[in-house]
Scaffold this motif. Structure first.
Motif, PDB file in Angstrom:
ATOM      1  N   ALA A 196       0.835  -1.208   0.000  1.00 56.97           N
ATOM      2  CA  ALA A 196       0.000   0.000   0.000  1.00 56.97           C
ATOM      3  C   ALA A 196       0.869   1.257   0.000  1.00 56.97           C
ATOM      4  CB  ALA A 196      -0.922  -0.005   1.218  1.00 56.97           C
ATOM      5  N   ASP A 197       1.946   1.241   0.765  1.00 58.96           N
ATOM      6  CA  ASP A 197       2.859   2.391   0.783  1.00 58.96           C
ATOM      7  C   ASP A 197       3.475   2.623  -0.591  1.00 58.96           C
ATOM      8  OD1 ASP A 197       2.348   2.749   3.459  1.00 58.96           O
ATOM      9  OD2 ASP A 197       4.177   1.744   4.151  1.00 58.96           O
ATOM     10  N   ARG A 198       3.849   1.552  -1.297  1.00 57.84           N
ATOM     11  CA  ARG A 198       4.427   1.711  -2.633  1.00 57.84           C
ATOM     12  C   ARG A 198       3.395   2.262  -3.604  1.00 57.84           C
ATOM     13  NH1 ARG A 198       7.572   0.477   1.206  1.00 57.84           N
ATOM     14  NH2 ARG A 198       9.746   0.273   0.561  1.00 57.84           N
ATOM     15  N   ALA A 199       2.166   1.782  -3.475  1.00 53.95           N
ATOM     16  CA  ALA A 199       1.115   2.294  -4.358  1.00 53.95           C
ATOM     17  C   ALA A 199       0.866   3.782  -4.114  1.00 53.95           C
ATOM     18  CB  ALA A 199      -0.166   1.493  -4.152  1.00 53.95           C
TER      19      ALA A 199
ATOM     20  N   ALA B 234       2.997   5.928  -3.027  1.00 55.34           N
ATOM     21  CA  ALA B 234       4.147   6.667  -3.553  1.00 55.34           C
ATOM     22  C   ALA B 234       4.059   6.840  -5.064  1.00 55.34           C
ATOM     23  CB  ALA B 234       5.440   5.946  -3.191  1.00 55.34           C
ATOM     24  N   LEU B 235       3.311   5.952  -5.715  1.00 55.81           N
ATOM     25  CA  LEU B 235       3.123   6.053  -7.165  1.00 55.81           C
ATOM     26  C   LEU B 235       1.947   6.955  -7.532  1.00 55.81           C
ATOM     27  CD1 LEU B 235       3.690   2.297  -8.105  1.00 55.81           C
ATOM     28  CD2 LEU B 235       5.238   4.207  -8.623  1.00 55.81           C
ATOM     29  N   GLY B 236       1.260   7.491  -6.515  1.00 53.25           N
ATOM     30  CA  GLY B 236       0.162   8.405  -6.782  1.00 53.25           C
ATOM     31  C   GLY B 236      -1.214   7.781  -6.707  1.00 53.25           C
ATOM     32  N   ALA B 237      -1.343   6.695  -5.961  1.00 52.38           N
ATOM     33  CA  ALA B 237      -2.652   6.050  -5.841  1.00 52.38           C
ATOM     34  C   ALA B 237      -3.637   6.956  -5.117  1.00 52.38           C
ATOM     35  CB  ALA B 237      -2.508   4.737  -5.067  1.00 52.38           C
ATOM     36  N   HIS B 238      -4.925   6.813  -5.463  1.00 48.35           N
ATOM     37  CA  HIS B 238      -5.972   7.531  -4.741  1.00 48.35           C
ATOM     38  C   HIS B 238      -5.997   7.055  -3.297  1.00 48.35           C
ATOM     39  CE1 HIS B 238      -8.184   8.011  -8.840  1.00 48.35           C
ATOM     40  NE2 HIS B 238      -7.104   8.786  -8.740  1.00 48.35           N
ATOM     41  N   VAL B 239      -6.413   7.931  -2.394  1.00 48.71           N
ATOM     42  CA  VAL B 239      -6.398   7.613  -0.966  1.00 48.71           C
ATOM     43  C   VAL B 239      -7.243   6.383  -0.650  1.00 48.71           C
ATOM     44  CG1 VAL B 239      -6.993   8.458   1.330  1.00 48.71           C
ATOM     45  CG2 VAL B 239      -5.969  10.018  -0.341  1.00 48.71           C
ATOM     46  N   ASP B 240      -8.385   6.229  -1.330  1.00 49.02           N
ATOM     47  CA  ASP B 240      -9.254   5.097  -1.014  1.00 49.02           C
ATOM     48  C   ASP B 240      -8.648   3.762  -1.423  1.00 49.02           C
ATOM     49  OD1 ASP B 240      -9.451   5.556  -3.746  1.00 49.02           O
ATOM     50  OD2 ASP B 240     -11.538   4.880  -3.843  1.00 49.02           O
ATOM     51  N   LEU B 241      -7.649   3.792  -2.316  1.00 47.77           N
ATOM     52  CA  LEU B 241      -7.035   2.542  -2.755  1.00 47.77           C
ATOM     53  C   LEU B 241      -6.220   1.900  -1.625  1.00 47.77           C
ATOM     54  CD1 LEU B 241      -6.505   0.499  -5.000  1.00 47.77           C
ATOM     55  CD2 LEU B 241      -4.571   1.918  -5.743  1.00 47.77           C
ATOM     56  N   ARG B 242      -5.679   2.694  -0.752  1.00 50.89           N
ATOM     57  CA  ARG B 242      -4.859   2.145   0.329  1.00 50.89           C
ATOM     58  C   ARG B 242      -5.646   1.128   1.152  1.00 50.89           C
ATOM     59  NH1 ARG B 242      -0.272   3.061   3.202  1.00 50.89           N
ATOM     60  NH2 ARG B 242      -0.331   2.436   5.395  1.00 50.89           N
TER      61      ARG B 242
ATOM     62  N   GLU C 180      -4.086  -6.140  -9.581  1.00 49.29           N
ATOM     63  CA  GLU C 180      -5.259  -5.754 -10.375  1.00 49.29           C
ATOM     64  C   GLU C 180      -5.831  -4.414  -9.905  1.00 49.29           C
ATOM     65  OE1 GLU C 180      -6.210  -7.165 -13.135  1.00 49.29           O
ATOM     66  OE2 GLU C 180      -4.511  -8.527 -12.870  1.00 49.29           O
ATOM     67  N   LEU C 181      -5.849  -4.192  -8.608  1.00 50.67           N
ATOM     68  CA  LEU C 181      -6.358  -2.930  -8.082  1.00 50.67           C
ATOM     69  C   LEU C 181      -5.520  -1.748  -8.569  1.00 50.67           C
ATOM     70  CD1 LEU C 181      -7.149  -3.972  -4.390  1.00 50.67           C
ATOM     71  CD2 LEU C 181      -8.820  -3.410  -6.168  1.00 50.67           C
ATOM     72  N   THR C 182      -4.206  -1.919  -8.575  1.00 52.18           N
ATOM     73  CA  THR C 182      -3.344  -0.810  -9.009  1.00 52.18           C
ATOM     74  C   THR C 182      -3.395  -0.624 -10.515  1.00 52.18           C
ATOM     75  OG1 THR C 182      -1.449  -2.338  -9.013  1.00 52.18           O
ATOM     76  CG2 THR C 182      -1.798  -0.994  -7.039  1.00 52.18           C
ATOM     77  N   ARG C 183      -3.618  -1.709 -11.242  1.00 51.10           N
ATOM     78  CA  ARG C 183      -3.767  -1.586 -12.696  1.00 51.10           C
ATOM     79  C   ARG C 183      -4.969  -0.708 -13.045  1.00 51.10           C
ATOM     80  NH1 ARG C 183      -2.842  -7.776 -14.895  1.00 51.10           N
ATOM     81  NH2 ARG C 183      -0.686  -7.530 -15.624  1.00 51.10           N
ATOM     82  N   GLU C 184      -6.020  -0.839 -12.246  1.00 49.90           N
ATOM     83  CA  GLU C 184      -7.231  -0.050 -12.523  1.00 49.90           C
ATOM     84  C   GLU C 184      -6.955   1.449 -12.475  1.00 49.90           C
ATOM     85  OE1 GLU C 184     -10.069  -1.317  -9.637  1.00 49.90           O
ATOM     86  OE2 GLU C 184     -10.248  -3.364 -10.456  1.00 49.90           O
ATOM     87  N   GLN C 185      -5.955   1.850 -11.696  1.00 50.70           N
ATOM     88  CA  GLN C 185      -5.612   3.266 -11.598  1.00 50.70           C
ATOM     89  C   GLN C 185      -4.370   3.621 -12.423  1.00 50.70           C
ATOM     90  OE1 GLN C 185      -5.572   5.009  -7.705  1.00 50.70           O
ATOM     91  NE2 GLN C 185      -7.506   4.069  -7.082  1.00 50.70           N
ATOM     92  N   GLY C 186      -3.931   2.655 -13.263  1.00 52.45           N
ATOM     93  CA  GLY C 186      -2.807   2.932 -14.148  1.00 52.45           C
ATOM     94  C   GLY C 186      -1.469   3.066 -13.448  1.00 52.45           C
TER      95      GLY C 186
ATOM     96  N   LEU D 225       2.970  -0.606 -10.481  1.00 55.09           N
ATOM     97  CA  LEU D 225       3.484  -1.252  -9.282  1.00 55.09           C
ATOM     98  C   LEU D 225       4.518  -2.326  -9.613  1.00 55.09           C
ATOM     99  CD1 LEU D 225       3.371  -1.284  -6.227  1.00 55.09           C
ATOM    100  CD2 LEU D 225       1.439  -2.884  -6.356  1.00 55.09           C
ATOM    101  N   PRO D 226       4.340  -3.118 -10.682  1.00 56.18           N
ATOM    102  CA  PRO D 226       5.387  -4.094 -11.024  1.00 56.18           C
ATOM    103  C   PRO D 226       6.739  -3.429 -11.269  1.00 56.18           C
ATOM    104  CG  PRO D 226       3.373  -4.634 -12.184  1.00 56.18           C
ATOM    105  CD  PRO D 226       3.154  -3.289 -11.551  1.00 56.18           C
ATOM    106  N   GLY D 227       6.750  -2.240 -11.885  1.00 57.22           N
ATOM    107  CA  GLY D 227       8.008  -1.552 -12.105  1.00 57.22           C
ATOM    108  C   GLY D 227       8.701  -1.194 -10.808  1.00 57.22           C
ATOM    109  N   ALA D 228       7.909  -0.747  -9.817  1.00 60.58           N
ATOM    110  CA  ALA D 228       8.478  -0.423  -8.514  1.00 60.58           C
ATOM    111  C   ALA D 228       9.007  -1.672  -7.823  1.00 60.58           C
ATOM    112  CB  ALA D 228       7.421   0.256  -7.644  1.00 60.58           C
ATOM    113  N   ILE D 229       8.268  -2.767  -7.954  1.00 58.86           N
ATOM    114  CA  ILE D 229       8.695  -4.024  -7.343  1.00 58.86           C
ATOM    115  C   ILE D 229       9.993  -4.500  -7.985  1.00 58.86           C
ATOM    116  CG2 ILE D 229       8.111  -6.464  -7.043  1.00 58.86           C
ATOM    117  CD1 ILE D 229       6.558  -4.418  -5.257  1.00 58.86           C
ATOM    118  N   ALA D 230      10.069  -4.457  -9.309  1.00 61.97           N
ATOM    119  CA  ALA D 230      11.279  -4.906 -10.010  1.00 61.97           C
ATOM    120  C   ALA D 230      12.486  -4.092  -9.561  1.00 61.97           C
ATOM    121  CB  ALA D 230      11.083  -4.803 -11.517  1.00 61.97           C
ATOM    122  N   ALA D 231      12.314  -2.780  -9.459  1.00 61.88           N
ATOM    123  CA  ALA D 231      13.424  -1.907  -9.073  1.00 61.88           C
ATOM    124  C   ALA D 231      13.891  -2.203  -7.653  1.00 61.88           C
ATOM    125  CB  ALA D 231      13.010  -0.447  -9.205  1.00 61.88           C
TER     126      ALA D 231
END
Length: 369
Positions: A294-297, A299-307, A321-327, A330-336
């Motif tokens: 949730a913290d990584r999402a 940091a990527l600009g997720a809407h507050v309700d997504l947390r 899937e939840l983060t994909r819906e908001q574009g 997250l996989p890029g952050a995980i890979a890094a």
């Protein structure tokens, strides 16, 4: 089980587990029984041996045959409660006396492989009988020959029933061991669901790749991610290390035995755990941290309700899937972050690292390099 890999993984049962005996211990016991019969005319049954740590198990004979020049004894391998591919296999030793000063010679019978590539603890052209089992058999032969006043010049041929077929379920083809199984064991004892044998295979895979001069190796968490990464880089099988859950076992060995380039490939959940700092990615020994995701999402600009939706998610794939819906990438952050963790574990070893994150079908989601 993490939901992003498709292979079947055996889980350790909750009940007490029974130990077993290695192929090397069985081969040693069979050798002792056969040579005893050749020297005395009688097979000891059961036959007792001394293991490297002093234990003295006794093995019943499943097969025996004696002629004037050769003796053969067979033992059924009991791996205890470990899901060992060789559990129940017939391990056979055939021995014959050799001319004086010939020494002790090992031969590969049916079902025992031959070493064809450098980097293994046994020389190219030799039977795939590892150093500790060779030493155990050598000690048995030397002791028996001294007791009976004959020179310790003996040929030992080890065979394993159905070994060529069983070897196809092991790493041997990738390691350049052809024609059958290896005779393994460092203590003589099989500890059920031990991680040591898998990590040992990873280490030997690195050794062989280095000896063959490969500058790029692949460690994948499962067969799906391995295929995608292998095809992407057009890597040969010998460069593909069956890392599985043991990222730490791979990285720590490369720290001291570096290869110029390492690709780590895996599913989203497995590599999330690596990014979090886990080096053992097994579902029973590390878990995906939803707060961390949730913290990584965020940091990527997720809407507050997504947390809150992430914190209530059941699996890492649901979070994806939840983060994909908001574009959100997250996989890029995980890979890094997984790449950063790998580099930290290597502690400055001269290894370039890239990380590939896949979905369940093997589609590439992110690539950090």
């Amino acid at each position: 089980m993490d939901a992003d890999e498709t292979e079947i993984r055996l889980e350790k049962p909750a009940t007490a587990l029974r130990r077993g005996w290695t192929t090397g211990a069985c081969a040693t016991a069979a050798t002792k029984a056969a040579l005893t019969a050749l020297l005395t005319g009688t097979f000891p049954d059961p036959v007792e041996i001394t293991l490297p740590k002093g234990e003295q198990p006794a093995f019943p004979l499943a097969r025996e045959n004696l002629s004037t020049e050769q003796a053969m004894a067979g033992i059924i391998k009991d791996a205890g409660d470990d899901p060992d591919v060789t559990h129940g296999a017939l391990v056979i030793a055939s021995v014959r006396r050799l001319p004086e000063a010939a020494g002790i010679i090992f031969r590969a019978g049916d079902g025992v492989g031959m070493v064809t590539k450098a980097g293994l603890p046994v020389a190219v052209g030799e039977p795939a009988i590892n150093p500790v089992p060779r030493q155990m058999m050598t000690e048995v032969v030397t002791t028996l020959c001294q007791e009976h006043g004959v020179s310790p010049d003996v040929e030992i041929e080890i065979a394993i029933g159905n070994g060529a077929e069983l070897a196809l379920q092991t790493w041997n083809p990738r390691l350049g061991i052809v024609g059958g199984l290896s005779v393994l064991g460092t203590t003589g004892v099989v500890h059920p669901f031990s991680c040591s044998s898998w990590i040992h295979s990873i280490h030997r895979g690195i050794d062989v790749a280095r000896a063959e001069g490969y500058a790029h190796v692949l460690g994948a968490t499962g067969s799906t991610s391995e295929k995608t990464a292998q095809d992407f880089y057009k890597l040969p099988d010998i460069a593909c290390l069956d890392m599985g859950d043991f990222a730490g076992g791979l990285l720590k060995y490369l720290r001291f035995h570096p290869v110029p380039r390492l690709t780590i490939a895996g599913g989203f959940a497995k590599l999330t755990k690596l990014a979090q700092g886990a080096l053992d990615l097994h579902s029973g020994r590390s878990q995906v941290d939803m707060v961390w995701l949730a913290d990584r999402a965020m940091a990527l600009g997720a809407h507050v309700d997504l947390r809150q939706r992430i914190l209530c998610a059941n699996t890492a794939m649901e979070v994806l899937e939840l983060t994909r819906e908001q574009g959100l990438d997250l996989p890029g952050a995980i890979a890094a972050e997984a790449r950063t963790m790998a580099l930290e574990t290597l502690r400055g070893a001269p290894v370039e690292v890239d990380v590939m994150v896949m979905d369940r079908a093997g589609k590439l989601l992110a690539h950090a390099r």
